[in-house]
Design a protein around this motif. Structure first.
Motif, PDB file in Angstrom:
ATOM      1  N   SER A 148       0.833  -1.207   0.000  1.00 14.35           N
ATOM      2  CA  SER A 148       0.000   0.000   0.000  1.00 14.35           C
ATOM      3  C   SER A 148       0.866   1.253   0.000  1.00 14.35           C
ATOM      4  O   SER A 148       0.495   2.272  -0.606  1.00 14.35           O
ATOM      5  N   ASP A 187       5.947   1.662  -9.060  1.00 15.50           N
ATOM      6  CA  ASP A 187       5.579   0.425  -9.760  1.00 15.50           C
ATOM      7  C   ASP A 187       6.545  -0.684  -9.358  1.00 15.50           C
ATOM      8  O   ASP A 187       7.733  -0.644  -9.686  1.00 15.50           O
ATOM      9  N   LYS A 197       1.951   1.856  -3.537  1.00 11.10           N
ATOM     10  CA  LYS A 197       0.809   2.337  -4.310  1.00 11.10           C
ATOM     11  C   LYS A 197       0.564   3.817  -4.033  1.00 11.10           C
ATOM     12  O   LYS A 197       0.327   4.604  -4.964  1.00 11.10           O
ATOM     13  N   ASN A 198       0.617   4.194  -2.753  1.00 11.15           N
ATOM     14  CA  ASN A 198       0.384   5.590  -2.387  1.00 11.15           C
ATOM     15  C   ASN A 198       1.431   6.514  -2.996  1.00 11.15           C
ATOM     16  O   ASN A 198       1.144   7.674  -3.317  1.00 11.15           O
TER      17      ASN A 198
END
Length: 393
Positions: free
Chosen positions: A220, A228, A223-224
């Motif tokens: 997470s 990639d 992602k934040n």
């Protein structure tokens, strides 16, 4: 001219000496000898407590001192990292004042040398005038191979700023397994042959989850941040067993935190003689409590005869930068089963050896200038809640 010191107990960096020992130094603090009180003559300064060489803070982030009281405790590492990044944008004047206060606290409470993590050149001005000895670790991060070289070059620029303006040692170092790619690890191995480096190791369980199954909280975080990680392949091993083999150029490595280091990890290290890496295991127990509310497996490290040292981490993750408070927490957690002399050795002679300063600091040996620290309010060589450390010289 000399100064003569005695106390209820003198710890020389390795052991507590017999009663009535007297430490003799020059006026500048260079050790001359330790002799029996009967042979020491007059003008002996007596301290009611214990005298020890100055402390080595093997891991600190002085440049984060402006975050004192800003970061919410007990959030876990992933949330902690995001809070630190969110609060980086302050004026340089504010940062400098906070660093000055941090240095003052370390100095007054007995620290003589610091292994300091640097992501910027912010602390150079402080260190140009500092009374402390600093080893500056320029931290390198970049979790994708695509930006590894760019991130390394950026760190090298900071490295050059330090080496051009300070006489102190400077090393490039990987930040942590969750923030350094394979290519970047390989590049750092080439850049740091025969050098002293450091790495944040297994500070949270999610670090092992990432490498073993490509699962956990770090997904997470990436992602934040728009990182990639599709190219990342889990090793099926712990993070420690995944990063250690990259370093095979006779590095000395300070492994910091080690909160989730296991016996299997230590066994792996012992079997990897061909890596030729010398490891020191740095405890930052109050920071571990601040972030994860979990302490590292100290007893396991002791049973394996690991080289243990002590750090404070930063004001972002600690209530103070006082090595004695770290020692108190270790004693309390062990219910007093670890002798004070052993923990003091971690904080003095072990730390000096880890930072490659044992020719000048860490013990009361002839011609060394290790600093002299007084600890009061002891109870039979156990620290109490009232115990405090104060620099004498």
């Amino acid at each position: 001219m000399y100064r003569k010191f005695t106390a209820h107990n003198i710890f020389n960096g390795y052991q507590v000496l017999l009663p009535k020992s007297v430490l003799i130094t020059t006026l500048e603090g260079a050790v001359v000898d330790i002799i029996d009180k009967a042979d020491a003559g007059d003008e002996i300064e007596f301290f009611e407590g214990l005298i020890t060489p100055g402390f080595i803070n093997a891991h600190c982030h002085t440049e984060l001192s402006y975050l004192k009281g800003v970061i919410t405790p007990n959030t876990g590492l992933v949330q902690f990292v995001q809070q630190v990044m969110k609060n980086r944008g302050l004026l340089n004047e504010v940062k400098m004042q906070a660093m000055l206060l941090a240095e003052k606290e370390m100095y007054n409470s007995g620290t003589v040398a610091v292994g300091d993590i640097c992501n910027t050149a912010d602390s150079i001005q402080l260190k140009q005038k500092s009374s402390l000895y600093w080893h500056n670790f320029i931290e390198v991060s970049g979790f994708t191979d695509a930006n590894a070289i760019v991130r390394l070059e950026g760190a090298k620029n900071i490295y050059q700023e330090f080496t051009s303006q300070l006489p102190q040692p400077v090393s490039l170092s990987p930040h942590a397994p969750y923030s350094v790619s394979k290519i970047l690890f390989s590049q750092l191995n080439n850049e740091t042959a025969h050098q002293l480096i450091t790495i944040h190791n297994q500070e949270c369980s999610a670090e092992n989850d990432l490498y073993q199954q490509k699962e956990g909280e770090f997904l997470s975080l990436y992602k934040n941040w728009g990182i990639d990680i599709s190219g990342f392949q889990p090793t099926g091993k712990t993070s420690f067993q995944s990063w250690l083999p990259f370093f095979d150029n006779n590095q000395s490595i300070l492994c910091v935190h080690n909160t989730f280091t296991s016996q299997a990890d230590i066994d792996f290290y012992k079997k990897q003689a061909e890596f030729k890496a010398k490891l020191f295991f740095c405890l930052c127990v109050n920071a571990n409590k601040y972030i994860e509310q979990k302490l590292p497996p100290i007893e396991m490290l002791r049973k394996n005869n690991c080289d243990i040292i002590i750090g404070t981490d930063s004001y972002a993750s600690n209530w103070q930068l006082n090595i004695l408070e770290e020692i108190k927490t270790i004693q309390q957690d062990s219910a007093g089963t670890i002798p004070l002399a052993e923990i003091l050795q971690w904080a003095t002679s072990n730390g000096a050896r880890a930072l490659q300063l044992d020719n000048r600091l860490g013990s009361f040996e002839k011609n060394k200038k290790p600093g002299i620290v007084f600890i009061n309010h002891l109870d039979e060589l156990q620290l109490t809640s009232k115990s405090a450390a104060k620099r004498i010289l």
